[in-house]
Design an enzyme around this catalytic site. Sequence first.
Site, short mmCIF file in Angstrom:
data_model
loop_
_atom_site.label_atom_id
_atom_site.label_comp_id
_atom_site.label_asym_id
_atom_site.label_seq_id
_atom_site.Cartn_x
_atom_site.Cartn_y
_atom_site.Cartn_z
N ASP A 1 0.87 -1.16 0.00
CA ASP A 1 0.00 0.00 0.00
C ASP A 1 0.91 1.22 0.00
O ASP A 1 1.61 1.49 0.99
CB ASP A 1 -0.89 -0.02 1.25
CG ASP A 1 -1.84 1.18 1.33
OD1 ASP A 1 -1.68 2.12 0.51
OD2 ASP A 1 -2.72 1.18 2.20
N VAL A 2 0.94 1.96 -1.10
CA VAL A 2 1.90 3.06 -1.20
C VAL A 2 1.61 4.20 -0.24
O VAL A 2 2.46 5.08 -0.04
CB VAL A 2 1.98 3.61 -2.64
CG1 VAL A 2 2.49 2.56 -3.61
CG2 VAL A 2 0.65 4.21 -3.10
N ASN B 1 3.79 4.54 -10.46
CA ASN B 1 2.58 4.54 -11.29
C ASN B 1 1.30 4.55 -10.47
O ASN B 1 0.26 4.98 -10.97
CB ASN B 1 2.60 3.30 -12.18
CG ASN B 1 1.25 3.02 -12.81
OD1 ASN B 1 0.78 3.76 -13.68
ND2 ASN B 1 0.58 1.96 -12.36
N SER C 1 0.16 13.10 -16.09
CA SER C 1 -1.10 13.17 -16.82
C SER C 1 -1.20 14.48 -17.57
O SER C 1 -0.60 15.49 -17.18
CB SER C 1 -2.27 13.07 -15.83
OG SER C 1 -3.51 13.29 -16.46
N TYR D 1 -7.99 16.08 -8.50
CA TYR D 1 -7.17 15.09 -9.21
C TYR D 1 -6.11 15.80 -10.05
O TYR D 1 -4.93 15.42 -10.03
CB TYR D 1 -8.04 14.22 -10.12
CG TYR D 1 -7.22 13.34 -11.03
CD1 TYR D 1 -6.57 12.22 -10.54
CD2 TYR D 1 -7.08 13.64 -12.39
CE1 TYR D 1 -5.79 11.42 -11.36
CE2 TYR D 1 -6.30 12.85 -13.21
CZ TYR D 1 -5.66 11.74 -12.71
OH TYR D 1 -4.88 10.97 -13.53
N VAL E 1 -6.41 6.94 -21.22
CA VAL E 1 -5.84 5.62 -21.47
C VAL E 1 -6.93 4.59 -21.22
O VAL E 1 -7.65 4.67 -20.22
CB VAL E 1 -4.63 5.34 -20.55
CG1 VAL E 1 -4.03 3.98 -20.86
CG2 VAL E 1 -3.58 6.43 -20.69
N THR F 1 -8.04 1.97 -19.70
CA THR F 1 -7.77 1.08 -18.58
C THR F 1 -8.97 1.05 -17.65
O THR F 1 -9.99 1.72 -17.88
CB THR F 1 -6.55 1.54 -17.77
OG1 THR F 1 -6.91 2.71 -17.03
CG2 THR F 1 -5.37 1.85 -18.67
#
Length: 250
Positions: free
Chosen positions: A67-68, A94, A145, A158, A191, A193
């Site tokens: 968990d970063v 990432n 981004s 964000y 992207v 994803t």
Amino acid sequence: MASDDPLDGRTAVVTGASSGIGAATARELAADGANVVLAARSEDCIAELADSIAADHGVRAEAVPTDVTDEDAVAALVETTVETFGRLDAVVANAGVGRAGSVEELSTERYRTMMDVNVDGTFFTARAALPHLRETEGSLVFVGSFAGQYPRPGDAVYAATKWWVRGFALSLAGSAGEDGVGVSVVNPTEVRTEFLSEDEDAAAFDERFAPGEVTEPSEVAAAIAFAVRQESPTATTEIDLYRRDKFAHF
């Protein structure tokens, strides 16, 4: 070093590796010959992916659940990598999340989640990795981004986290570059994803866009691998991957 395996014998850590850009990046670096360490919260996903990568590319691939947002867990991730492989040559920061909503409507929980993962997690990753990357004159690649370069009215928080990531990366390049560390930031637009799939108010990008409509994870991964392949004293500071019609509405 074999010309067709430019990262042969090197070791790379990828955070947020369970899917999307992270998973594609782990595969891309392995295809270049690197041993890879996959970090994410989803233990089952990264364990399965690590087995697949090792089988497909003949490299060592290890899954380290992380968990970063937990600085001790990030430090343990880096130490485990160095203890296992004896070196650390590349880190791809990432891991990131998005939570849609206007500032007035954004809950404190969603705000904290984005700040914890996108900002604190990125910082913890860089802080833990830098001493080892200095030893190998390695690479630290951040996933930024388009939202970190231009205003994004619908997702101000964000966007702010990605402005932070980009500013941190570029400033860090100024301080770590003298020690031979290559610092890069890769900035994609949309992207295709699972990104935003945890947001109950927004469809994931792989549901919103058809194949060929926007950038694929593998294309971002290729840009990241390009940055990692650069040898000291050269570094790629910034790579933008924009949808070709992105500026049309401007």
